[in-house]
Design a protein around this motif. Structure first.
Motif, PDB file in Angstrom:
ATOM      1  N   PRO A  27     -26.562  33.497 -26.425  1.00  0.00           N
ATOM      2  CA  PRO A  27     -25.113  33.193 -26.207  1.00  0.00           C
ATOM      3  C   PRO A  27     -24.690  34.606 -26.194  1.00  0.00           C
ATOM      4  O   PRO A  27     -25.481  36.145 -26.947  1.00  0.00           O
ATOM      5  CB  PRO A  27     -24.110  32.979 -27.489  1.00  0.00           C
ATOM      6  CG  PRO A  27     -25.293  33.476 -28.326  1.00  0.00           C
ATOM      7  CD  PRO A  27     -26.217  32.512 -27.963  1.00  0.00           C
ATOM      8  N   MET A  28     -23.763  35.116 -25.328  1.00  0.00           N
ATOM      9  CA  MET A  28     -23.849  36.168 -24.520  1.00  0.00           C
ATOM     10  C   MET A  28     -22.401  36.847 -25.090  1.00  0.00           C
ATOM     11  O   MET A  28     -21.212  35.893 -24.811  1.00  0.00           O
ATOM     12  CB  MET A  28     -23.972  36.993 -23.399  1.00  0.00           C
ATOM     13  CG  MET A  28     -23.555  38.028 -22.704  1.00  0.00           C
ATOM     14  SD  MET A  28     -23.807  38.505 -20.966  1.00  0.00           S
ATOM     15  CE  MET A  28     -22.998  37.211 -20.405  1.00  0.00           C
ATOM     16  N   GLU A  29     -21.729  37.855 -25.218  1.00  0.00           N
ATOM     17  CA  GLU A  29     -20.224  37.931 -26.188  1.00  0.00           C
ATOM     18  C   GLU A  29     -19.681  38.794 -25.025  1.00  0.00           C
ATOM     19  O   GLU A  29     -20.019  39.484 -24.409  1.00  0.00           O
ATOM     20  CB  GLU A  29     -19.999  39.163 -27.451  1.00  0.00           C
ATOM     21  CG  GLU A  29     -20.698  38.150 -28.583  1.00  0.00           C
ATOM     22  CD  GLU A  29     -20.117  38.808 -29.753  1.00  0.00           C
ATOM     23  OE1 GLU A  29     -19.159  39.852 -29.607  1.00  0.00           O
ATOM     24  OE2 GLU A  29     -20.813  38.624 -31.126  1.00  0.00           O
ATOM     25  N   ALA A  30     -18.601  38.229 -24.562  1.00  0.00           N
ATOM     26  CA  ALA A  30     -17.329  38.708 -23.759  1.00  0.00           C
ATOM     27  C   ALA A  30     -17.824  40.469 -23.857  1.00  0.00           C
ATOM     28  O   ALA A  30     -17.308  41.591 -22.656  1.00  0.00           O
ATOM     29  CB  ALA A  30     -15.844  38.271 -23.740  1.00  0.00           C
ATOM     30  N   ASP A  31     -17.309  40.886 -24.544  1.00  0.00           N
ATOM     31  CA  ASP A  31     -17.139  42.260 -25.361  1.00  0.00           C
ATOM     32  C   ASP A  31     -18.234  43.492 -24.770  1.00  0.00           C
ATOM     33  O   ASP A  31     -18.112  44.330 -24.344  1.00  0.00           O
ATOM     34  CB  ASP A  31     -16.874  42.149 -26.750  1.00  0.00           C
ATOM     35  CG  ASP A  31     -15.630  42.365 -26.884  1.00  0.00           C
ATOM     36  OD1 ASP A  31     -14.304  41.778 -25.749  1.00  0.00           O
ATOM     37  OD2 ASP A  31     -15.014  42.111 -28.303  1.00  0.00           O
ATOM     38  N   TRP A  32     -19.177  42.683 -25.045  1.00  0.00           N
ATOM     39  CA  TRP A  32     -20.813  43.385 -24.341  1.00  0.00           C
ATOM     40  C   TRP A  32     -20.638  43.278 -22.986  1.00  0.00           C
ATOM     41  O   TRP A  32     -21.232  44.383 -22.347  1.00  0.00           O
ATOM     42  CB  TRP A  32     -21.632  42.889 -24.642  1.00  0.00           C
ATOM     43  CG  TRP A  32     -22.200  41.971 -26.186  1.00  0.00           C
ATOM     44  CD1 TRP A  32     -21.443  42.930 -27.161  1.00  0.00           C
ATOM     45  CD2 TRP A  32     -22.984  41.540 -26.884  1.00  0.00           C
ATOM     46  NE1 TRP A  32     -21.662  42.834 -28.438  1.00  0.00           N
ATOM     47  CE2 TRP A  32     -22.619  41.747 -28.150  1.00  0.00           C
ATOM     48  CE3 TRP A  32     -24.335  40.628 -26.648  1.00  0.00           C
ATOM     49  CZ2 TRP A  32     -23.896  40.969 -28.656  1.00  0.00           C
ATOM     50  CZ3 TRP A  32     -24.818  39.604 -26.747  1.00  0.00           C
ATOM     51  CH2 TRP A  32     -24.448  39.484 -27.911  1.00  0.00           C
ATOM     52  N   TRP A  69     -22.363  34.057 -16.776  1.00  0.00           N
ATOM     53  CA  TRP A  69     -22.513  33.828 -18.384  1.00  0.00           C
ATOM     54  C   TRP A  69     -23.372  33.118 -19.164  1.00  0.00           C
ATOM     55  O   TRP A  69     -24.165  33.589 -20.512  1.00  0.00           O
ATOM     56  CB  TRP A  69     -20.888  32.842 -18.882  1.00  0.00           C
ATOM     57  CG  TRP A  69     -20.054  33.343 -18.912  1.00  0.00           C
ATOM     58  CD1 TRP A  69     -18.888  32.944 -18.198  1.00  0.00           C
ATOM     59  CD2 TRP A  69     -19.543  34.681 -19.990  1.00  0.00           C
ATOM     60  NE1 TRP A  69     -18.028  33.943 -18.602  1.00  0.00           N
ATOM     61  CE2 TRP A  69     -18.028  34.830 -19.166  1.00  0.00           C
ATOM     62  CE3 TRP A  69     -19.867  35.374 -21.207  1.00  0.00           C
ATOM     63  CZ2 TRP A  69     -17.660  36.009 -19.906  1.00  0.00           C
ATOM     64  CZ3 TRP A  69     -19.361  36.592 -21.084  1.00  0.00           C
ATOM     65  CH2 TRP A  69     -18.034  36.749 -20.332  1.00  0.00           C
TER      66      TRP A  69
END
Length: 104
Positions: free
Chosen positions: A55-60, A80
């Protein structure tokens, strides 16, 4: 802080005799830290896709986008990620980020 390996690759890219220098930050699997985008025209960010994708975090993503905005570099958010490349969509903070060099 920017990772030494990434900083070295960006420094090499700056020296390339190209009309458009771009970073493809995909899959983004962790925070990048501050980025010096001097001499870079375009940054593309995307999440990992396929079986076992992380998963990729939105903050990144926001961190990279904010660096681009503050430094006047075009930002393109590709996806995403997920099992299928487009399964998570492309919207970040209620908008599509489709900037191209010269439009930032």
């Amino acid at each position: 802080m920017e990772h030494a390996g990434a900083r070295s690759r960006i420094d090499h890219l700056r020296q390339a005799p190209a009309a458009v220098r771009f970073l493809s930050v995909e899959p983004l699997i962790g925070p990048t830290g501050p980025l010096d985008l001097d001499g870079i025209h375009w940054v593309i960010v995307g999440g990992e896709s396929g079986p076992g994708c992380r998963p990729m975090e939105a903050d990144w993503v926001r961190e990279v986008r904010d660096e681009c905005v503050s430094q006047g570099v075009a930002f393109f958010f590709k996806q995403w990620g997920g099992i299928r490349p487009k399964s998570g969509g492309r919207t970040l903070d209620d908008r599509l980020w489709n900037e191209m060099p010269g439009t930032a």
